[in-house]
Each structure stands twice: as structure tokens, then as C-alpha cells.
Design an enzyme around this catalytic site. Structure first.
Site, PDB file in Angstrom:
ATOM      1  CE1 TYR A 138      67.246 -10.833  51.728  1.00 29.02           C
ATOM      2  CE2 TYR A 138      67.901 -10.579  54.011  1.00 29.02           C
ATOM      3  CZ  TYR A 138      68.236 -10.763  52.693  1.00 29.02           C
ATOM      4  OH  TYR A 138      69.548 -10.874  52.335  1.00 29.02           O
ATOM      5  CE  LYS A 189      64.823 -12.550  35.690  1.00 29.62           C
ATOM      6  NZ  LYS A 189      65.923 -12.551  34.690  1.00 29.62           N
ATOM      7  CG  ASP A 221      69.132 -11.259  34.205  1.00 31.18           C
ATOM      8  OD1 ASP A 221      68.604 -10.126  34.245  1.00 31.18           O
ATOM      9  OD2 ASP A 221      68.794 -12.132  33.381  1.00 31.18           O
ATOM     10  CG  ASP A 245      72.084  -9.988  50.634  1.00 33.01           C
ATOM     11  OD1 ASP A 245      72.924  -9.447  51.382  1.00 33.01           O
ATOM     12  OD2 ASP A 245      71.975 -11.225  50.506  1.00 33.01           O
ATOM     13  CG  ASP A 249      78.088  -9.498  49.594  1.00 36.11           C
ATOM     14  OD1 ASP A 249      77.748  -8.611  50.398  1.00 36.11           O
ATOM     15  OD2 ASP A 249      78.454 -10.641  49.942  1.00 36.11           O
TER      16      ASP A 249
HETATM   17  C1  IPM Z   1      73.814  -8.093  54.782  1.00 34.29           C
HETATM   18  C2  IPM Z   1      73.895  -9.511  55.287  1.00 34.29           C
HETATM   19  C3  IPM Z   1      72.590  -9.878  55.970  1.00 34.29           C
HETATM   20  C4  IPM Z   1      71.496  -9.807  54.923  1.00 34.29           C
HETATM   21  C5  IPM Z   1      72.591 -11.243  56.684  1.00 34.29           C
HETATM   22  C6  IPM Z   1      73.681 -11.338  57.706  1.00 34.29           C
HETATM   23  C7  IPM Z   1      71.262 -11.565  57.297  1.00 34.29           C
HETATM   24  O1  IPM Z   1      74.212 -10.373  54.244  1.00 34.29           O
HETATM   25  O2  IPM Z   1      73.619  -7.174  55.602  1.00 34.29           O
HETATM   26  O3  IPM Z   1      73.958  -7.885  53.585  1.00 34.29           O
HETATM   27  O4  IPM Z   1      71.250 -10.779  54.183  1.00 34.29           O
HETATM   28  O5  IPM Z   1      70.875  -8.751  54.821  1.00 34.29           O
HETATM   29 MG    MG Z   2      74.662  -9.403  52.408  1.00 34.80          MG
END
Ligand code: IPM
Ligand code: MG
Length: 354
Positions: A138, A189, A221, A245, A249
């Protein structure tokens, strides 16, 4: 206790509005809170031509904690990268030193049916993802575009972790595990990436200080697969920025809806930024249908981690459990027989439960 309120874009202002209602209700019972709002993300760009305006950053630095909604929207997609709303959130993380991102994935018993996984796979799920938030690909330099030796254009980024960065996030991982089930899984990884080989070495070294914690390592993975195969094998996961990240999700959907998951992003001084893990959802903005619970639960994390007000945090969490048990559902967690409510009504229900 001063809170900087950065509602942001899309559904941000709606969900933050509900979280503020909840905090104001607690203020009536004696919690001393002050709020100050500032534009952020696309709203920051609209107001000052910058997703993180200097005045917003100043407020965030002076405040004891920051409450964020969400940023981004189609209106801003064509802007150069530096002006995009996402840069606002990345820069504020870096500026405030918020290296430790705590993303709990808890399945409320009432929402078992909302998960896409079988009840026996997810019921009772309670895992904590600790994501490193200010390093990795990042932020690694160099990055950009260039012409390669064959005269072709290419884009590139740099995955990079320094030893102190790995040590401090590993510490957070072990300390969190000590307060929970004493199981820590470090996700990397290592079979491919030099960064991950180094990461694993340092994590193993930090582990010497925590003999009571059962440490395991998993390739990312495999971790992605295990999260849907048998998520209850995990207690605490510690991982780098990009893997965290993606995995957070994924983990959010185990709990029925991404609209349920709060997060805390902490620095070494106890300061923190609190936000739902979901995005600004421009498609449903302004329709009073967004789920405010992730943001409301983020305020509970704020009370716990920055203000050390565990009982107050617990009150919010108990109120959320109560409204779910009473059958209140926004569309993302809707089910047959539920009391369908909108964003504002869900906020009202939580306030009433308080
Ligand atoms: C998160 C989001 C952010 C990230 C984006 C909006 C930059 O996806 O907080 O998980 O990638 O960290
Ligand atoms: Mg995210």
C-alpha cells in the site's frame, strides 16, 4: 473526550448520523463527549480540493478519537490518484500512525440465516483479524509507471516490511490472543515472497515472549479457503496490509453482511480511528436503507480501545444484540418474518434499547 467526526461520502453521513445518536444518548447518562465534524474523502475534495484537507487533518490530530463513515463514489473515480477519496483514508492512517487495524468478525446468533454458509459452519463464529495498516504494498516505494527494457510500458508497486513494523503488529497480535483464546495464526505467502519470509522469521522471534500462545502460520491462499471451509478454527489472525484487506472482506460475509462489521485502527499512543469496514455504497446512498450497525458497533470499539470505557462499550453491544433479537432488520440482513426497518429506524431502535 473529543471526537472528530468525518462522515465522508455515499451512505457515510447517514450511518454516522445514527452512531452519533447513540453516543448522544450515552452522553445523557453522563459520558462526557464533544463532537466536531469535518469534510473528508470526496466531500473533502468538494469543499477544499483535497480528500484530506489540512483543517480536517488538524482536527483529527487534536481529537482523542476519530469516527469515520466511508469514502468514495463514481463522481470521483476519474480524478488523479492523489485526489481520489481513498487517498484521504490512506493518508490519515499514515499521518496518525494507525498501524494496527482490528477487524472482529462475530456472528450474532440471530443472523445465522443471513450468512451464505451453513449454520453449523458459522454459528458461534468469533474471530479477530489484526491487519497491519500503514505498510506493505500500500505504501512501499518505488511505485509507478515506467518503460521496461523491451520498450513496453509497465506499472509496478513495492511490497515491503521493515523489522520494527513487523514486530509491533506481531506484538498486537500476541497481546490480543492473550486476552482471547491464546491462538494466533500469522498469514503470509512465505513460499513465494521475500517480504513474507522475513515476516515469518520476525513473528517467530516475537513468539518467544508469548509461550502461552499457540502460534501457527498459514499461506494466504489457504487462509482464504479455510475461512469458508472451517472459519471457527481461527481465534486471532495477524497479517499484512493487502492480505488483511482481502481476508477481512471475506470474513465479513461469514457474519451475514458486510454491514455488520466495525473496525478500530490504533496507533501506539492509544489514539484511534473507528469506522465500519464497508465502503460508501453510492448505489444505496440517500435511500435510508443502509445498515448503521457496523458504525454503531465501531463507536463501542472507540469507547473500549481509546477511552477505556468497557461498560459503556458493552451497553452499545448489548443494545445491538437486543434489537437483532427483537427482529429489527435492514434490507442487507432481512429475512422472512423480520421487522423491516430503514437506517434511521434501526438507529432509533438501538437508542430505545439503550
Ligand atoms: C478498507 C478499504 C480501503 C483499503 C480502501 C478504501 C482504500 O478497502 O479499509 O478495507 O484498501 O484499505
Ligand atoms: Mg477493504
Amino acid at each position: 473526550m473529543k471526537i472528530a467526526v468525518l462522515a465522508g461520502d455515499g451512505i457515510g453521513p447517514e450511518i454516522v448520523g445514527q452512531a452519533l445518536k447513540v453516543l448522544r444518548r450515552l452522553a445523557e447518562d453522563g459520558l462526557k463527549l464533544e463532537f466536531e465534524e469535518a469534510p473528508f474523502g470526496g466531500a473533502g475534495f468538494d469543499a477544499h480540493g483535497d480528500p484530506l484537507p489540512a483543517s480536517t487533518l488538524k482536527l483529527a490530530k487534536e481529537a482523542d478519537a476519530v469516527l469515520c463513515g466511508a469514502v468514495g463514489g463514481p463522481k470521483y473515480d476519474a480524478l488523479p490518484r492523489a485526489q481520489r477519496p481513498e487517498q484521504g483514508i490512506l493518508r490519515i492512517r499514515k499521518e496518525l500512525g494507525l498501524f494496527a487495524n482490528l477487524r472482529p468478525a462475530v456472528l450474532y446468533p440471530e443472523l445465522v440465516q443471513a450468512s451464505t454458509l451453513k449454520p453449523e459452519v458459522v454459528s458461534g463464529l468469533d474471530l479477530m483479524i489484526i491487519r497491519e495498516l500503514t505498510g506493505d504494498i500500500y505504501f512501499g516505494e518505488p511505485r509507478g509507471r515506467r518503460d521496461n527494457a523491451r520498450g513496453e510500458k509497465e506499472g509496478y508497486d513495492t511490497m515491503l516490511y521493515s523489522e520494527p513494523e513487523i514486530r509491533r503488529i506481531a506484538e498486537v497480535g500476541f497481546q490480543t490472543a492473550m486476552k482471547r483464546g491464546k491462538k494466533l495464526c500469522s498469514v503470509d505467502k512465505e513460499n513465494v515472497l521475500e517480504t513474507s519470509r522475513f515476516w515469518r522469521e520476525i513473528v517467530i522471534d516475537v513468539a518467544k515472549k508469548y509461550p502461552e500462545v499457540a502460534l501457527s502460520h498459514m499461506y494466504v491462499d489457504n487462509a482464504a479457503m479455510q475461512l469458508v471451509r472451517n472459519p471457527k478454527q481461527f481465534d486471532v489472525i495477524v497479517t499484512g496490509n493487502i492480505f488483511g484487506d482481502i481476508l477481512s472482506d471475506e470474513a465479513s460475509m461469514l457474519t451475514g453482511s458486510i454491514g455488520m462489521l466495525p473496525s478500530a485502527s490504533l496507533n501506539s499512543g492509544g489514539g484511534g480511528l473507528y469506522e465500519p469496514i464497508h465502503g460508501s455504497a453510492p448505489d444505496i446512498a440517500g435511500k435510508n436503507i443502509a445498515n448503521p450497525l457496523a458504525t454503531i458497533l465501531s463507536t463501542a470499539m472507540m469507547l473500549r480501545y481509546t477511552f477505556n470505557k468497557d461498560e459503556w462499550a458493552y451497553r452499545i453491544e448489548a443494545a445491538v444484540k437486543n434489537v437483532l433479537a427483537a427482529g429489527y432488520r435492514t434490507p442487507d440482513i432481512d429475512e422472512a418474518g423480520a421487522k423491516k426497518v430503514g437506517t434511521v429506524e434501526m438507529g432509533d431502535a438501538v437508542v430505545a434499547a439503550l
